[in-house]
Design an enzyme around this catalytic site. Structure first.
Site, PDB file in Angstrom:
ATOM      1  CD  GLU A 179       8.380  -4.429  -6.564  1.00 29.17           C
ATOM      2  OE1 GLU A 179       7.170  -4.635  -6.637  1.00 29.17           O
ATOM      3  OE2 GLU A 179       8.879  -3.519  -5.867  1.00 29.17           O
ATOM      4  N   GLY A 238       1.479  -2.808  -6.232  1.00 30.74           N
ATOM      5  CA  GLY A 238       1.333  -1.526  -5.566  1.00 30.74           C
ATOM      6  C   GLY A 238      -0.057  -0.953  -5.774  1.00 30.74           C
ATOM      7  N   GLY A 239      -0.189  -0.070  -6.753  1.00 36.35           N
ATOM      8  CA  GLY A 239      -1.437   0.655  -6.973  1.00 36.35           C
ATOM      9  C   GLY A 239      -2.681  -0.221  -7.027  1.00 36.35           C
ATOM     10  CG  HIS A 250       9.738  -0.924  -2.671  1.00 31.77           C
ATOM     11  ND1 HIS A 250       9.822   0.247  -3.385  1.00 31.77           N
ATOM     12  CD2 HIS A 250       8.722  -1.632  -3.207  1.00 31.77           C
ATOM     13  CE1 HIS A 250       8.878   0.248  -4.319  1.00 31.77           C
ATOM     14  NE2 HIS A 250       8.199  -0.882  -4.235  1.00 31.77           N
ATOM     15  CD1 TRP A 308      -2.394  -1.791   0.035  1.00 26.44           C
ATOM     16  CD2 TRP A 308      -3.480  -0.631   1.623  1.00 26.44           C
ATOM     17  NE1 TRP A 308      -3.685  -2.267   0.096  1.00 26.44           N
ATOM     18  CE2 TRP A 308      -4.370  -1.564   1.061  1.00 26.44           C
ATOM     19  CE3 TRP A 308      -3.933   0.204   2.635  1.00 26.44           C
ATOM     20  CZ2 TRP A 308      -5.704  -1.688   1.483  1.00 26.44           C
ATOM     21  CZ3 TRP A 308      -5.253   0.089   3.072  1.00 26.44           C
ATOM     22  CH2 TRP A 308      -6.128  -0.849   2.493  1.00 26.44           C
ATOM     23  CE  LYS A 309       4.570   1.083  -4.312  1.00 21.53           C
ATOM     24  NZ  LYS A 309       5.132   1.470  -5.609  1.00 21.53           N
ATOM     25  N   GLY A 323       4.693   1.717 -10.947  1.00 13.27           N
ATOM     26  CA  GLY A 323       3.789   2.858 -11.002  1.00 13.27           C
ATOM     27  C   GLY A 323       3.737   3.552 -12.347  1.00 13.27           C
TER      28      GLY A 323
HETATM   29  P1  PGA Z   1       2.909  -0.773  -8.825  1.00 13.07           P
HETATM   30  O1  PGA Z   1       3.991  -0.898  -7.639  1.00 13.07           O
HETATM   31  O2  PGA Z   1       2.145  -2.060  -8.852  1.00 13.07           O
HETATM   32  O3  PGA Z   1       2.069   0.398  -8.449  1.00 13.07           O
HETATM   33  O4  PGA Z   1       3.692  -0.569 -10.084  1.00 13.07           O
HETATM   34  C1  PGA Z   1       4.661  -2.110  -7.380  1.00 13.07           C
HETATM   35  C2  PGA Z   1       5.573  -1.963  -6.198  1.00 13.07           C
HETATM   36  O5  PGA Z   1       6.248  -0.937  -6.073  1.00 13.07           O
HETATM   37  O6  PGA Z   1       5.655  -2.865  -5.342  1.00 13.07           O
END
Ligand code: PGA
Length: 248
Positions: free
Chosen positions: A162, A229-230, A92, A10-11, A168
């Protein structure tokens, strides 16, 4: 047979009201055949673990390498475990970039996580510049060698590939590129840790995973799940990704 893991990061997103998404996810996903993990901001770890009531594992997004001490604003792996976490993301690319975390720092955090009984999700990935200069595999090798502790086992470590440029951005590597890096990571872990552990460590792909591309990514060799992430913020997006992995 490696287990599969659908992990959400979720950052720096989410407040108490966002837990409604977790309730919806628990209701909508039924009984997935894969493990499901959400890593919310630390402020929500305890409350999310209550809402998830065992159906979803909860993780932190970072931890300090020490257990206690004069480190204002930091959280130890022991504290995350105490709050209800069973996993923690370390290394990360946003931590590596925003906080200057080196491979050695990431490795010490992963070791601390393992000591406290958390599974460490260790992230590696090349920048666009690295990929264009055709040094992707060299960068990944160096990050693995420097960030994965010698004590890593399949029970204590997950590796997430990643690509920094895919995070993102809506961009993803080709399936061939994902497969190439995942096969390379598998070979590296086997050589370093022996095939018993190396073959059993779960490898996640992360970077712009969405409901629309999840199934094809999960069909790639040595992809055992995703770090999302998103698309992990909404049950309507993350639910179909969990389903795609369950059916992979
Ligand atoms: P994202 O992020 O799915 O929004 O590209 C992935 C992550 O940073 O773990």
């Amino acid at each position: 047979m490696r287990g599969k893991l659908a992990a959400g990061n979720w950052k720096m997103n989410g407040v108490a009201a966002s837990l409604a998404e977790v309730e919806s996810l628990v209701l909508s996903m039924g009984r997935p055949t894969c493990e499901v993990l959400l890593c919310p901001p630390a402020t929500l770890i305890h409350r999310m673990s209550v809402v998830a009531s065992g159906n979803i594992k909860i993780g932190g997004q970072d931890c300090h390498a020490k257990t206690t001490g004069a480190h204002t604003g930091d959280l130890s792996a022991a504290m995350l475990a105490d709050a209800g976490a069973s996993y923690v993301i370390v290394g990360h690319s946003e931590r590596r970039q925003d906080h200057g975390e080196t491979d050695a720092v990431v490795q010490s955090k992963a070791s601390a996580a393992i000591t406290e009984g958390l599974v460490a999700v260790i992230c590696v990935g090349e920048t666009l510049e690295d990929r264009e200069a055709e040094r992707t595999l060299d960068v990944i090798a160096a990050q693995l060698d420097g960030s994965v502790p010698d004590t890593a086992t399949a029970a204590t470590v997950v590796v997430a590939y990643e690509p920094v440029w895919a995070i993102g951005s809506g961009l993803t590597p080709t399936l061939e590129q994902i497969g190439e890096v995942h096969d390379f990571i598998r070979t590296n872990l086997n050589a370093r840790l022996g095939t018993t552990e190396g073959d059993a460590i779960r490898l996640l792909y992360g970077g712009s995973v969405k409901p629309g591309n999840a199934a094809e990514i999960f069909a790639v060799s040595n992809v055992d799940g995703a770090l999302v992430g998103g698309a992990s913020l909404k049950a309507a997006d993350f639910g179909p990704i969990v389903d795609a992995l369950s059916n992979a």
